[in-house]
Enzyme design. Structure first.
Site, PDB file in Angstrom:
ATOM      1  N   GLY A  46       0.831  -1.211   0.000  1.00  0.00           N
ATOM      2  CA  GLY A  46       0.000   0.000   0.000  1.00  0.00           C
ATOM      3  C   GLY A  46       0.861   1.253   0.000  1.00  0.00           C
ATOM      4  N   ALA A  47       2.061   1.135  -0.608  1.00  0.00           N
ATOM      5  CA  ALA A  47       3.040   2.242  -0.559  1.00  0.00           C
ATOM      6  C   ALA A  47       2.606   3.460  -1.361  1.00  0.00           C
ATOM      7  CB  ALA A  47       4.387   1.746  -1.062  1.00  0.00           C
ATOM      8  N   THR A  48       1.596   3.293  -2.218  1.00  0.00           N
ATOM      9  CA  THR A  48       1.125   4.452  -2.986  1.00  0.00           C
ATOM     10  C   THR A  48      -0.074   5.100  -2.305  1.00  0.00           C
ATOM     11  OG1 THR A  48      -0.285   2.970  -4.250  1.00  0.00           O
ATOM     12  CG2 THR A  48       1.867   3.496  -5.219  1.00  0.00           C
ATOM     13  N   ASP A  83      -2.589   6.715   0.937  1.00  0.00           N
ATOM     14  CA  ASP A  83      -2.583   7.933   1.744  1.00  0.00           C
ATOM     15  C   ASP A  83      -1.739   7.802   3.022  1.00  0.00           C
ATOM     16  OD1 ASP A  83      -3.891  10.538   2.493  1.00  0.00           O
ATOM     17  OD2 ASP A  83      -4.583   9.283   4.160  1.00  0.00           O
ATOM     18  N   LEU A  84      -1.914   6.702   3.736  1.00  0.00           N
ATOM     19  CA  LEU A  84      -1.191   6.542   5.007  1.00  0.00           C
ATOM     20  C   LEU A  84       0.318   6.461   4.775  1.00  0.00           C
ATOM     21  CD1 LEU A  84      -1.532   6.131   8.092  1.00  0.00           C
ATOM     22  CD2 LEU A  84      -1.418   3.686   7.661  1.00  0.00           C
ATOM     23  N   ALA A  85       0.698   5.722   3.737  1.00  0.00           N
ATOM     24  CA  ALA A  85       2.130   5.599   3.434  1.00  0.00           C
ATOM     25  C   ALA A  85       2.715   6.965   3.101  1.00  0.00           C
ATOM     26  CB  ALA A  85       2.320   4.636   2.266  1.00  0.00           C
ATOM     27  N   GLU A 135     -11.759  16.098  18.116  1.00  0.00           N
ATOM     28  CA  GLU A 135     -11.241  16.500  16.804  1.00  0.00           C
ATOM     29  C   GLU A 135     -12.032  17.694  16.317  1.00  0.00           C
ATOM     30  OE1 GLU A 135     -10.116  12.890  14.234  1.00  0.00           O
ATOM     31  OE2 GLU A 135     -11.724  12.189  15.519  1.00  0.00           O
ATOM     32  N   ASP A 156     -14.591   3.608  15.645  1.00  0.00           N
ATOM     33  CA  ASP A 156     -13.430   4.288  15.084  1.00  0.00           C
ATOM     34  C   ASP A 156     -12.441   4.742  16.161  1.00  0.00           C
ATOM     35  OD1 ASP A 156     -12.136   5.305  12.715  1.00  0.00           O
ATOM     36  OD2 ASP A 156     -12.641   7.325  13.406  1.00  0.00           O
ATOM     37  N   HIS A 192      -8.497   3.476  20.409  1.00  0.00           N
ATOM     38  CA  HIS A 192      -7.618   4.496  21.002  1.00  0.00           C
ATOM     39  C   HIS A 192      -7.984   4.820  22.459  1.00  0.00           C
ATOM     40  CE1 HIS A 192      -6.217   4.864  16.997  1.00  0.00           C
ATOM     41  NE2 HIS A 192      -7.191   5.639  16.549  1.00  0.00           N
TER      42      HIS A 192
HETATM   43  P1  NAP Z   1      -5.544   4.072   0.370  1.00  0.00           P
HETATM   44  O1  NAP Z   1      -5.074   5.461   0.204  1.00  0.00           O
HETATM   45  O2  NAP Z   1      -6.822   3.654  -0.266  1.00  0.00           O
HETATM   46  O3  NAP Z   1      -4.377   3.128  -0.198  1.00  0.00           O
HETATM   47  C1  NAP Z   1      -4.566   1.746  -0.384  1.00  0.00           C
HETATM   48  C2  NAP Z   1      -3.272   1.126  -0.878  1.00  0.00           C
HETATM   49  O4  NAP Z   1      -3.518  -0.262  -1.076  1.00  0.00           O
HETATM   50  C3  NAP Z   1      -2.784   1.671  -2.206  1.00  0.00           C
HETATM   51  O5  NAP Z   1      -1.386   1.757  -2.202  1.00  0.00           O
HETATM   52  C4  NAP Z   1      -3.229   0.595  -3.195  1.00  0.00           C
HETATM   53  O6  NAP Z   1      -2.432   0.507  -4.321  1.00  0.00           O
HETATM   54  C5  NAP Z   1      -3.049  -0.635  -2.367  1.00  0.00           C
HETATM   55  N1  NAP Z   1      -3.865  -1.753  -2.870  1.00  0.00           N
HETATM   56  C6  NAP Z   1      -5.199  -1.796  -3.007  1.00  0.00           C
HETATM   57  N2  NAP Z   1      -5.573  -2.997  -3.527  1.00  0.00           N
HETATM   58  C7  NAP Z   1      -4.436  -3.701  -3.706  1.00  0.00           C
HETATM   59  C8  NAP Z   1      -4.154  -4.997  -4.202  1.00  0.00           C
HETATM   60  N3  NAP Z   1      -5.125  -5.831  -4.618  1.00  0.00           N
HETATM   61  N4  NAP Z   1      -2.869  -5.394  -4.249  1.00  0.00           N
HETATM   62  C9  NAP Z   1      -1.876  -4.567  -3.834  1.00  0.00           C
HETATM   63  N5  NAP Z   1      -2.091  -3.334  -3.340  1.00  0.00           N
HETATM   64  C10 NAP Z   1      -3.346  -2.910  -3.292  1.00  0.00           C
HETATM   65  O7  NAP Z   1      -5.642   3.662   1.893  1.00  0.00           O
HETATM   66  P2  NAP Z   1      -4.916   4.343   3.157  1.00  0.00           P
HETATM   67  O8  NAP Z   1      -5.690   5.527   3.581  1.00  0.00           O
HETATM   68  O9  NAP Z   1      -3.474   4.497   2.853  1.00  0.00           O
HETATM   69  O10 NAP Z   1      -5.152   3.244   4.279  1.00  0.00           O
HETATM   70  C11 NAP Z   1      -4.454   2.015   4.317  1.00  0.00           C
HETATM   71  C12 NAP Z   1      -4.856   1.265   5.587  1.00  0.00           C
HETATM   72  O11 NAP Z   1      -4.489   2.036   6.721  1.00  0.00           O
HETATM   73  C13 NAP Z   1      -6.372   1.040   5.732  1.00  0.00           C
HETATM   74  O12 NAP Z   1      -6.598  -0.160   6.412  1.00  0.00           O
HETATM   75  C14 NAP Z   1      -6.817   2.200   6.620  1.00  0.00           C
HETATM   76  O13 NAP Z   1      -7.978   1.897   7.346  1.00  0.00           O
HETATM   77  C15 NAP Z   1      -5.621   2.308   7.531  1.00  0.00           C
HETATM   78  N6  NAP Z   1      -5.469   3.641   8.130  1.00  0.00           N
HETATM   79  C16 NAP Z   1      -5.338   4.741   7.351  1.00  0.00           C
HETATM   80  C17 NAP Z   1      -5.172   5.984   7.933  1.00  0.00           C
HETATM   81  C18 NAP Z   1      -4.983   7.217   7.100  1.00  0.00           C
HETATM   82  O14 NAP Z   1      -4.778   8.278   7.704  1.00  0.00           O
HETATM   83  N7  NAP Z   1      -5.032   7.146   5.789  1.00  0.00           N
HETATM   84  C19 NAP Z   1      -5.154   6.108   9.332  1.00  0.00           C
HETATM   85  C20 NAP Z   1      -5.272   4.954  10.117  1.00  0.00           C
HETATM   86  C21 NAP Z   1      -5.433   3.737   9.499  1.00  0.00           C
HETATM   87  P3  NAP Z   1      -2.762   1.296  -5.687  1.00  0.00           P
HETATM   88  O15 NAP Z   1      -3.040   2.721  -5.295  1.00  0.00           O
HETATM   89  O16 NAP Z   1      -1.510   1.176  -6.453  1.00  0.00           O
HETATM   90  O17 NAP Z   1      -3.938   0.634  -6.271  1.00  0.00           O
END
Ligand code: NAP
Length: 483
Positions: A17-19, A21-23, A216, A235, A240
């Site tokens: 998930g390196a592309t 939002d969290l990454a 928040e 949530d 938390h």
């Molecule tokens: P996101 O932006 O939707 O990113 C999802 C990532 O997963 C993308 O890199 C995507 O790749 C990859 N992905 C999706 N389907 C895939 C597959 N079949 N094979 C390989 N890679 C795949 O999500 P996010 O916000 O970063 O969140 C990721 C996780 O962290 C979730 O469980 C979320 O609940 C948790 N989280 C997020 C936050 C936050 O602030 N964003 C905070 C706490 C927890 P492509 O883009 O290349 O398709």
């Protein structure tokens, strides 16, 4: 204070998930910071993995862009940025299919610590874990990091646990709750267990109540539809706030080992008494001045999901009998503030009539915005005029007390380094997550059955009036959510 950074051993960290939002916002900026302070060894490698098709150069360009956006002074650090980016590579992997897995195998080095950060939706955890094993990627001491949400209820948390345990030992699974990576949260343990001052007072004889607030100021804009399936209880409270409650209420562990600490936290959750619906207030924010309401953002004009919850919780054990814990969290509130306030009982005999009914001593452990600890005390006002009393705060802001390094460290980067070191203390164990769901489930199903609408509250307020009453009716009051 001089920063004492201890470099970790060389590692290969794969970020699935390196592309995403969290990454971009947390994981990669956190790693970059650890690199700039010298904690990442020369030969550490970070391997991005996601579905998008791109090569190393394109991935490095993407990460450069994120770092420039999310790391405050990144444009002054060109040399460091280039060096950090040179440690990054990318593999296009389909979590659910076969594509890319062989390439990932060839990126990993033998005899190097392997960590796999699953920054993807939990529905992919099982497939990724299975693929890792099928391709022989997971060595015996590989670590796997999973993000929240860890389940939606007890049944789904159990299912996730068994999916992960099919491929990994519990000692390899790091369930992240970034609240546990906050400096103040760890300091709560140091404060309680490294000082002899507090422990004799840390019980219902001396503590009147504890308030835990995670407020928040933002609403659910942009992620309303996702949030609407969850609500504040799932949530925030189940994870938390529960973690903060556990660290405040737990017994001293016999030693500072991951399992000794987590055993004590589980005991707290298991000691929680069922919460009466009359001890819970749910809320949902209204719209104002052209800003949409919760329901507008959720896309459901009849949504019954709470964007706010306040509740009184009782820990049914010897230490806490008679000392309630009040939990409160919500969106679109007055300010972004998180704190634990431990409010002490009044002196048993008051010789200062002017103090009758005033607030007593309180120890406030602030998680955000400025991590620090405040002790509220009453003293005599200096100067003539008789015995005039004043309330003062003995304040310690970590950034001031410990220097800039403490201020700049983000929870994510600290936790990632713990993963590399193999220290699970600040990660939730499987049974702990399940115990928290077992406590939360009946509360949530009670709401789902009653279908009662949450009370409405104004954006920028402290939540619904009823939440104030939750404490007022017992002669207590919430601390102001300070702007
Ligand atoms: P996101 O932006 O939707 O990113 C999802 C990532 O997963 C993308 O890199 C995507 O790749 C990859 N992905 C999706 N389907 C895939 C597959 N079949 N094979 C390989 N890679 C795949 O999500 P996010 O916000 O970063 O969140 C990721 C996780 O962290 C979730 O469980 C979320 O609940 C948790 N989280 C997020 C936050 C936050 O602030 N964003 C905070 C706490 C927890 P492509 O883009 O290349 O398709």
């Amino acid at each position: 204070m001089v920063s004492r950074v201890i470099p970790v051993d060389p590692f290969d960290l794969v970020v699935f998930g390196a592309t995403g939002d969290l990454a971009k916002r947390k994981i990669l900026p956190g790693l970059f910071h650890r690199f700039t302070v010298g904690q990442m060894p020369e030969d550490a490698r970070v391997i991005g993995a996601a579905r998008s098709d791109m090569d190393n150069t394109a991935f490095q360009a993407l990460v450069r862009q994120s770092l420039l956006e999310f790391v405050p002074n990144a444009d002054d650090l060109t040399a460091e940025l280039d060096l950090f980016l040179s440690k990054l590579s990318y593999v296009c992997v389909d979590a659910k299919g076969t594509k890319g897995w062989d390439n990932l195998v060839s990126e990993l080095r033998p005899d190097t610590i392997r960590a796999f950060y699953l920054s993807v939706t939990p529905s992919l955890f099982g497939a990724i874990a299975a693929n890792m094993n099928a391709h022989g990627i997971a060595t015996k001491d590989s670590r796997i990091v999973v993000e929240k949400p860890f389940g939606h209820d007890l049944a789904s948390a159990k299912a996730l646990n068994s999916e992960l345990r099919r491929n990994f030992e519990e000692s390899q699974i790091y369930r992240i709750d970034h609240y546990l990576g906050k400096e103040t949260v760890q300091n709560l343990m140091a404060l309680r267990f490294a000082n002899s001052l507090w422990e004799p007072l840390w019980n219902s004889t001396h503590i009147d109540h504890v308030q835990i607030t995670v407020a928040e100021s933002l609403g659910v804009e942009g992620r309303g539809e996702y949030y609407d399936k969850s609500g504040a209880m799932r949530d925030m409270v189940q994870n938390h706030l529960m973690q903060l409650l556990c660290l405040t209420a737990m017994e001293p562990p016999s030693r500072l080992t991951p399992n000794a600490v987590r055993d004590e936290k589980v005991k707290v959750i298991e000691a929680l008494e069922p919460v009466e619906q009359s001890d819970i207030v749910r809320g949902q924010y209204r719209g104002r001045d052209g800003e949409g309401s919760y329901r507008d953002h959720a896309g459901d004009p009849e949504s019954l999901t709470e964007s706010f919850v306040a509740m009184k919780v009782k820990v049914g054990n010897w230490r806490w009998s008679g000392t309630p814990f009040y939990l409160r969290t919500g969106k679109k509130l007055r300010a972004r503030t998180s704190e634990i306030a431990v409010v002490f009982r009044d002196p048993p005999h008051m010789i200062f009539p002017a103090l009758e009914g005033r607030r007593g001593n309180a120890l406030i452990i602030r998680l955000q915005p400025d991590e620090g600890i405040t002790l509220r005390t009453t003293i005599k006002e200096p100067g003539p005029g008789g015995m005039r009393l004043a309330e003062v705060s003995l304040d310690m802001t970590f950034a001031e007390a410990l220097g800039a390094d403490a201020e700049a460290q983000d929870a994510y980067e600290r936790l990632i380094m713990d993963v590399i070191r193999g220290d699970q203390t600040l990660f939730m164990r499987g049974d702990e997550v399940e115990a928290a769901w077992a406590w939360a489930d009946p509360i949530i199903s009670g709401w789902e059955e009653s279908r009662l609408a949450p009370a409405r509250y104004d954006p920028g307020s402290s939540g619904p009036e009823d939440a104030l009453m939750l404490m007022h009716r017992e002669g207590r009051r919430w601390r102001e959510i300070e702007v």
